[in-house]
Each structure stands twice: as structure tokens, then as C-alpha cells.
Design an enzyme around this catalytic site. Structure first.
Site, PDB file in Angstrom:
ATOM      1  N   TYR A 149      29.692  26.850   2.977  1.00 13.63           N
ATOM      2  CA  TYR A 149      30.076  25.483   2.811  1.00 13.63           C
ATOM      3  C   TYR A 149      30.496  25.638   1.317  1.00 13.63           C
ATOM      4  CZ  TYR A 149      30.502  20.439   2.558  1.00 13.63           C
ATOM      5  OH  TYR A 149      30.903  19.228   2.414  1.00 13.63           O
ATOM      6  N   ASP A 244      30.413  30.490  -5.727  1.00 15.31           N
ATOM      7  CA  ASP A 244      30.016  28.872  -5.493  1.00 15.31           C
ATOM      8  C   ASP A 244      28.556  28.861  -5.883  1.00 15.31           C
ATOM      9  OD1 ASP A 244      30.683  26.598  -2.991  1.00 15.31           O
ATOM     10  OD2 ASP A 244      29.507  26.353  -5.014  1.00 15.31           O
ATOM     11  N   LYS A 272      25.595  19.612  -8.605  1.00 17.22           N
ATOM     12  CA  LYS A 272      24.161  19.154  -8.559  1.00 17.22           C
ATOM     13  C   LYS A 272      23.280  19.313  -9.728  1.00 17.22           C
ATOM     14  CE  LYS A 272      24.474  20.982  -3.640  1.00 17.22           C
ATOM     15  NZ  LYS A 272      23.933  19.986  -2.770  1.00 17.22           N
TER      16      LYS A 272
HETATM   17  P1  KE4 Z   1      29.454  18.173  -2.747  1.00 18.68           P
HETATM   18  O1  KE4 Z   1      30.815  17.873  -2.988  1.00 18.68           O
HETATM   19  O2  KE4 Z   1      28.513  17.687  -1.865  1.00 18.68           O
HETATM   20  O3  KE4 Z   1      28.844  17.807  -4.387  1.00 18.68           O
HETATM   21  O4  KE4 Z   1      29.273  19.677  -3.149  1.00 18.68           O
HETATM   22  C1  KE4 Z   1      30.037  20.477  -2.367  1.00 18.68           C
HETATM   23  C2  KE4 Z   1      29.095  21.902  -2.000  1.00 18.68           C
HETATM   24  C3  KE4 Z   1      29.797  22.799  -2.460  1.00 18.68           C
HETATM   25  N1  KE4 Z   1      29.216  24.184  -2.344  1.00 18.68           N
HETATM   26  C4  KE4 Z   1      28.055  24.299  -2.075  1.00 18.68           C
HETATM   27  C5  KE4 Z   1      27.267  25.586  -2.274  1.00 18.68           C
HETATM   28  C6  KE4 Z   1      27.206  23.213  -1.665  1.00 18.68           C
HETATM   29  O5  KE4 Z   1      25.892  23.355  -1.228  1.00 18.68           O
HETATM   30  C7  KE4 Z   1      27.770  21.962  -1.537  1.00 18.68           C
HETATM   31  C8  KE4 Z   1      27.210  20.787  -1.098  1.00 18.68           C
HETATM   32  N2  KE4 Z   1      25.785  21.079  -0.405  1.00 18.68           N
HETATM   33  C9  KE4 Z   1      25.465  19.807   0.373  1.00 18.68           C
HETATM   34  C10 KE4 Z   1      24.182  20.244   0.985  1.00 18.68           C
HETATM   35  N3  KE4 Z   1      24.003  21.546   1.914  1.00 18.68           N
HETATM   36  C11 KE4 Z   1      25.631  18.342  -0.042  1.00 18.68           C
HETATM   37  C12 KE4 Z   1      24.921  17.574   0.853  1.00 18.68           C
HETATM   38  C13 KE4 Z   1      25.702  16.672   1.679  1.00 18.68           C
HETATM   39  O6  KE4 Z   1      26.972  17.150   2.202  1.00 18.68           O
HETATM   40  O7  KE4 Z   1      25.518  15.570   1.912  1.00 18.68           O
END
Ligand code: KE4
Length: 432
Positions: A149, A244, A272
Site C-alpha cells: 500500500y 516506501d 508517520k
Molecule cells: P498516509 O497517507 O496514510 O499518511 O500514508 C500512506 C501510506 C503509504 N505507504 C505506506 C507503506 C503506508 O503504510 C501508508 C499508510 N499506512 C496505513 C496503515 N497501514 C495508514 C492507516 C490508515 O490508512 O488509516
């Protein structure tokens, strides 16, 4: 069996109202508990390794707001730094010395990063890096991996992990074919499939983007040689390698998975942890590539709140705390104790399970495994995971509400917290 009916009256009231106001009652899908069943608890406050919900129940937290709370929630030194910064305003929309400070810390820490651009989320970071890798190579196609993701930008919503996997969304409606026609996918840990894609799309692939340790299909570690193999393949075909590290950055090691595994990509995304709980994302890498980003170069990307002083302050203090000697040894030790303990208890209570941990990131699948990719992960017993999640929640342990997420520890978690968690897990698994 411990009394497992915790009082959640207020959570239920607030969540019922939320569902009339916001789609699914949440600001992000995975929070809705759809794949584990039951209703989410509504948080009132967090501190260190703990959560208190609006009904006054306390939980040991292994989500840590999805990664940022690696120093524990509301660390007193972060809070104090924010109070001080608040007096000077919440957003400038102009250069501030704080951006220099955090930029230098990120550049000093992450092997691939010579220059960095701050944005407001991991999604934005991945959007920025996508445009940049296409501009630098003058190629449009990208390779991503099933179950990984990279935020919710159109191009990445193909066989994505996290909430997309959780909700079983094959590909989101509203994403035009044109947006994903350049997205090629391969199974994680499968170098042969990547080589085949390069052969079939010779000179058309801008780059390969991946989670160097997967957290969005559940926890999946790279097989030996996988990351090194991708480094060689991208060099061979003139494509870029992008890690990533939004989730793994400053968590797998202070310098991220690229430091831990000794493989340096061309570009890296972060998020994060570097915001310490406030909205920060970043992308960075080789100076010759980053120099193409506006206004230094022609690749446009912008953001009103990017680099804002509060988020910079929280990030700076968080990274300072992580620099303390012994931090990562501690995280490795307590997380290994937790992960090994969970697997041992599953075995003793007759459940097929596999999983593991690297530093402060861990995962558990209810399948004998092994789990090398998303297809393997999907063979796990997600219904059993849902029952496990609920059982742990009712006994005061808050796990990620999806099989297709990872677990996170912090250096606020104590040995006693781990022991308590394992005792509860034994109780739950005995009755699964
Ligand atoms: P954000 O846009 O949510 O800050 O980051 C996206 C993203 C990009 N790359 C990786 C490897 C990530 O894990 C994420 C976001 N992770 C999720 C949890 N698996 C965020 C939680 C959510 O979507 O509410």
C-alpha cells in the site's frame, strides 16, 4: 475466563452519531473494524503505551496511531516542545529554520537521502515520488507489489494492501483505467516475475516501488536476496528503485529498512514517525533526481501546510528521542519477546500460526504458512483473526483491527506490558 464484557456504552453512542455525519463514521476506513467485526472503541486520550476510551476502559496499544507513536503517545518532551512552538504560531507558509533542522536529521539518518521535500502525508509523499520518477526517467510505467500500500492516489490503488485489502476492494471505483494502465504488479518476494515484467516492458518502466518490509498485507519480511535483486534489476534496466518507508522509516532501524538490509534505493518516501504524530510526509533521494522538484526544477508539487512549524517540532523531538543509545536494541528485544510468545502460545493452544518481527514491527497470521506474499497471507484464517482481535480488545489489548496490518511497539512498552499481553493472549487463544 476473565469477564469479557467491557462497558462500551459511550463508544457506541458516539460511533452511532459519527456514522450519520461521516462515511462509515470514520476519517479512515481501517478504523471502522469492518474486517474484525464489532464496533470500534472511541478514544478519549492516549499516553505512553496506553489508550483510554470514552467509557474509561484502558488498553495496551499495539497500533500507536499506525506507527507515529514509536516513543509512546504524548511523550512529555514532545508535548513540551509543542507548547513552546505553539506560542510562535501554528503555520507560516514560509521558510522556517525548523525545516532545515528536520531535513538535516533525515538526510543524516537515511542512506539514500541527499535532499528531501516535506509534505503532509505518506500518500502525498508517494504521489510526489511517482511524478518525480516518471519525470527523471521519461518513462510512465511502474512496478508495485500485490498487497503493498502506497497511499490512496489513483495509480497505486491496484491490488493494494491495508484498508483496500481489508475491505476486499479489488480496485476502487472512481479510478479511471488510464490512471492504472501504467501500473504493473508482481507478487512480493518474486524476482523472476519482476524480471519478466522488465523484459515485456523494456525501456518503459520508470521504477519499482515497494515496502522493503511489508506492513500492509500483514507483516511480511523480504526473503534473503529480494531487495538486493531488485537493486540489480533496476540498475540493469535503467529504472529507479523506490523504498516506501512511510511505515518502516525510523522503525526498522534509525536509518530505516535500507540501513538494516544494506540496500540503498534511489528514492525513499517517509511519514508517520517523522511527524511524531502530527501530519508529515516526505520524499527524498539522490540530489540529481531531487533537483528536478519545483522550484529548483520543473516537477511541480506543493502544499499549504507542508513543513509547518508544529509538525516539524514534533518530528525533530521524536527523532532526537530515537537517537538515544540502546533504543533499537530495546525495541528489538521486547518485540521479539512478544512475537515469539504469541507464536509459542498459538502452538500450545493448537492454532496453526506464523509471523515474526523486525525491530518494533510485528505480525501474526493464523495459517501454518510460511507467508512470503499477499496470496499466502490471504490463505490465513481471517475470521479467527477477527475473534482473536475481539477477545484481546475485551481484555484490554488493542491490536490493529485487520489481518492485513502490522503491529507496532514503542519504547514506552514495558516488559510487564508484554507479559500482560501474552497472558491475555493465552486466555483468548485457549478459547478461540
Ligand atoms: P498516509 O497517507 O496514510 O499518511 O500514508 C500512506 C501510506 C503509504 N505507504 C505506506 C507503506 C503506508 O503504510 C501508508 C499508510 N499506512 C496505513 C496503515 N497501514 C495508514 C492507516 C490508515 O490508512 O488509516
Amino acid at each position: 475466563m476473565v469477564n469479557t464484557t467491557i462497558k462500551t456504552t459511550k463508544s457506541q453512542e458516539i460511533f452511532a452519531a459519527a456514522q450519520t455525519l461521516m462515511p462509515g463514521g470514520v476519517s479512515s476506513p481501517v478504523r471502522a473494524f469492518k474486517s474484525v467485526g464489532g464496533q470500534p472503541i472511541v478514544f478519549d486520550r492516549v499516553k505512553g503505551a496506553y489508550i483510554w476510551d470514552v467509557d474509561g476502559n484502558q488498553y495496551i496499544d499495539y497500533v500507536g496511531t499506525w506507527g507515529p507513536a514509536i516513543c509512546g503517545h504524548a511523550h512529555p518532551e514532545v508535548i513540551a516542545a509543542l507548547h513552546e512552538a505553539l506560542e510562535k504560531g501554528t503555520s507560516f507558509g514560509a521558510p522556517s529554520a525548523l525545516e532545515n533542522v528536520l531535513a538535516e536529521m533525515v538526510i543524516d539518518a537515511v542512506p539514500s537521502i541527499e535532499m528531501v521535500r516535506f509534505v503532509n502525508s505518506g500518500t502525498e509523499a508517494c504521489m510526489g515520488v511517482l511524478r518525480l520518477m516518471r519525470a527523471f526517467t521519461n518513462r510512465d510505467k511502474i512496478i508495485k507489489f500485490e498487497g503493498c500500500y502506497h497511499g490512496h492516489a489513483d495509480t497505486f490503488l491496484v491490488k493494494a494492501g491495508s484498508g483496500v485489502a481489508t475491505l476486499g476492494l479489488p480496485d476502487s471505483p472512481g479510478v479511471p483505467k488510464a490512471a492504472t494502465s501504467t501500473t504493473l504488479t508482481a507478487p512480493y518476494n518474486d524476482l523472476e516475475s519482476v524480471k519478466a515484467l522488465f523484459e515485456e516492458n523494456r525501456d518503459e518502466i520508470a521504477g519499482v516501488i515497494l515496502e522493503p518490509v511489508v506492513g500492509n498485507a500483514g507483516f511480511i519480511a523480504p526473503d534473503a536476496g529480494f531487495l538486493e535483486g531488485l537493486r540489480e534489476l533496476t540498475h540493469e534496466y535503467g529504472a529507479l528503485l523506490v523504498f516506501d518507508e512511510v511505515m518502516t522509516g525510523f522503525r526498522i532501524a534509525y536509518g530505516g529498512a535500507q540501513e538494516k538490509f544494506g540496500v540503498t534505493p534511489d528514492l525513499t518516501t517517509l511519514g508517520k514517525v517523522i511527524g511524531g504524530g502530527l501530519p508529515v510526509g516526505a520524499y527524498g533521494g539522490r540530489r540529481d533526481i531531487m533537483s528536478m522538484v519545483a522550484p529548483a526544477g520543473p516537477v511541480y508539487q506543493a502544499g499549504t501546510l507542508s513543513g509547518n512549524p508544529l509538525a516539524m517540532t514534533a518530528g525533530i523531538k521524536t527523532l532526537e528521542l530515537l537517537q538515544k543509545p540502546g533504543t533499537y536494541d530495546y525495541l528489538e528485544r521486547i518485540t521479539k519477546k512478544l512475537a515469539d510468545g504469541l507464536l509459542q502460545i498459538a502452538k500450545e493452544t493448537g492454532h496453526a500460526a506464523c509471523g515474526g518481527q523486525i525491530s518494533a514491527m510485528f505480525g501474526l497470521f493464523f495459517t501454518s504458512g510460511p507467508v512470503h506474499n499477499y496470496e499466502d497471507a490471504k490463505k490465513s484464517d481471517t475470521a479467527k483473526f477477527g475473534r482473536f482481535h475481539r477477545g484481546m480488545l475485551e481484555r484490554g489489548v488493542y491490536l490493529a483491527p485487520s489481518q492485513f496490518e502490522a503491529g507496532f511497539t514503542s519504547f514506552a512498552h514495558t516488559e510487564e506490558d508484554i507479559d500482560q499481553t501474552l497472558a491475555v493472549a493465552r486466555d483468548v487463544m485457549s478459547s478461540l
